[in-house]
Design a protein around this motif. Structure first.
Motif, PDB file in Angstrom:
ATOM      1  N   ILE A  57     -30.967 -78.482 -91.005  1.00 54.66           N
ATOM      2  CA  ILE A  57     -30.062 -79.155 -90.074  1.00 54.66           C
ATOM      3  C   ILE A  57     -28.969 -78.197 -89.601  1.00 54.66           C
ATOM      4  O   ILE A  57     -28.642 -78.129 -88.411  1.00 54.66           O
ATOM      5  CB  ILE A  57     -29.439 -80.400 -90.730  1.00 54.66           C
ATOM      6  N   CYS A  58     -28.399 -77.446 -90.544  1.00 53.54           N
ATOM      7  CA  CYS A  58     -27.347 -76.488 -90.173  1.00 53.54           C
ATOM      8  C   CYS A  58     -27.894 -75.401 -89.263  1.00 53.54           C
ATOM      9  O   CYS A  58     -27.223 -74.984 -88.318  1.00 53.54           O
ATOM     10  CB  CYS A  58     -26.745 -75.861 -91.432  1.00 53.54           C
ATOM     11  N   PHE A  59     -29.094 -74.956 -89.547  1.00 50.94           N
ATOM     12  CA  PHE A  59     -29.709 -73.913 -88.734  1.00 50.94           C
ATOM     13  C   PHE A  59     -29.920 -74.387 -87.304  1.00 50.94           C
ATOM     14  O   PHE A  59     -29.546 -73.701 -86.341  1.00 50.94           O
ATOM     15  CB  PHE A  59     -31.040 -73.489 -89.346  1.00 50.94           C
ATOM     16  N   LEU A  60     -30.489 -75.574 -87.150  1.00 52.83           N
ATOM     17  CA  LEU A  60     -30.810 -76.086 -85.814  1.00 52.83           C
ATOM     18  C   LEU A  60     -29.558 -76.540 -85.064  1.00 52.83           C
ATOM     19  O   LEU A  60     -29.297 -76.098 -83.943  1.00 52.83           O
ATOM     20  CB  LEU A  60     -31.800 -77.244 -85.931  1.00 52.83           C
ATOM     21  N   ALA A  61     -28.778 -77.429 -85.688  1.00 53.12           N
ATOM     22  CA  ALA A  61     -27.598 -77.975 -85.007  1.00 53.12           C
ATOM     23  C   ALA A  61     -26.518 -76.914 -84.855  1.00 53.12           C
ATOM     24  O   ALA A  61     -25.911 -76.776 -83.777  1.00 53.12           O
ATOM     25  CB  ALA A  61     -27.056 -79.175 -85.788  1.00 53.12           C
TER      26      ALA A  61
END
Length: 208
Positions: A189-193
C-alpha cells in the motif's frame, strides 16, 4: 530585491505550513475514522505512515520527522484503551511503549526524506525514486517498531505467549512470523499510494 526575496521566503513558509497542516489533518482523519489503524488480535495493520511518507518525499526530512512524530503520538494515544495490544504493552512498560511508538516514527519520517533526496539525484529518469523511497519508509517503520518491541518486550510473558503460539525459537523468527502478511500489505500500500501521490504532488510543488 531584498523585499522580493523576503516575500518569496514568506510565501514559501506559508505554503509549507499549509501543506504540512493538510497532511496532519489527514493523519487525524485516519485516526478518528478508524481507517488508519485496523485492529487485529496480533500486530495492528496501519496505513498511517502513508501521509508521513508523502510529506517526507515532497517536503523534506524535517516535515517527515514532524509528521512521523504526530503519527507516533497518535499510536501512543491508542495505547490508552483504544488498542488492546497497546494497552497491555503500556501496563507492562510505559516508557518502553512510548519509545516503541514515537521515536521510531520520527526517525522513519526523517530517514525516508533523506533516502528520497539521495535516490532523486541518482534517478535521472524520475521513474523509480518515488516508489523506492515509499517502500523504504514502510520497511523502516516496520523495522524500527519491531526492533524496539523486541528490545523492550520480547522477554515478557505477553510476547512470549505469541512466541509459543507462532512456534518460533528466536526474536528474528518472531518478527518474521508476527509481521507476516500484515507487513507485506502495508509495504504494498505504501509503495503504490506513496509513490503515486508523492510523485504527482512533487511535480506540482516543484513546477517552475
Amino acid at each position: 530585491m531584498e523585499q522580493t526575496e523576503n516575500r518569496n521566503k514568506h510565501r514559501f513558509s506559508a505554503q509549507y505550513l499549509v501543506r504540512l497542516s493538510v497532511l496532519v489533518a489527514i493523519l487525524f482523519f485516519l485516526e478518528i475514522s478508524g481507517l488508519g489503524i485496523i485492529k487485529t488480535p496480533g500486530l495492528e495493520f496501519t496505513i498511517m505512515q502513508v501521509p508521513v511518507i508523502i510529506g517526507a518525499i515532497t517536503m523534506g526530512p524535517s516535515a517527515g520527522g514532524i509528521l512521523g512524530g504526530i503519527f507516533g503520538l497518535i499510536s501512543f494515544w491508542e495505547c490508552f484503551g483504544r488498542s488492546a495490544f497497546g494497552a497491555i504493552l503500556l501496563s507492562i512498560h510505559p516508557v518502553g511503549t512510548f519509545l516503541v511508538c514515537v521515536p521510531t516514527r520520527i526517525l522513519m519520517g526523517i530517514l525516508c526524506g533523506l533516502i528520497f533526496r539521495i535516490l532523486k539525484k541518482l534517478d535521472k529518469t524520475g521513474l523509480w525514486s518515488f516508489g523506492a523511497a515509499s517502500l523504504a519508509g514502510a520497511l523502516l517503520n516496520t523495522l524500527f517498531f519491531m526492533t524496539t518491541l523486541v528490545v523492550f518486550f520480547y522477554p515478557t510473558d505477553y510476547i512470549q505467549g505469541f512466541v509459543r503460539m507462532l512456534g518460533v525459537a528466536n526474536p528474528f523468527g518472531f518478527v518474521l512470523a508476527f509481521v507476516g502478511v500484515q507487513g507485506l500489505l502495508e509495504a504494498i500500500i505504501c509503495f503504490l499510494a506513496g509513490a503515486a501521490i508523492s510523485k504527482a504532488l512533487y511535480h506540482v510543488m516543484h513546477r517552475k
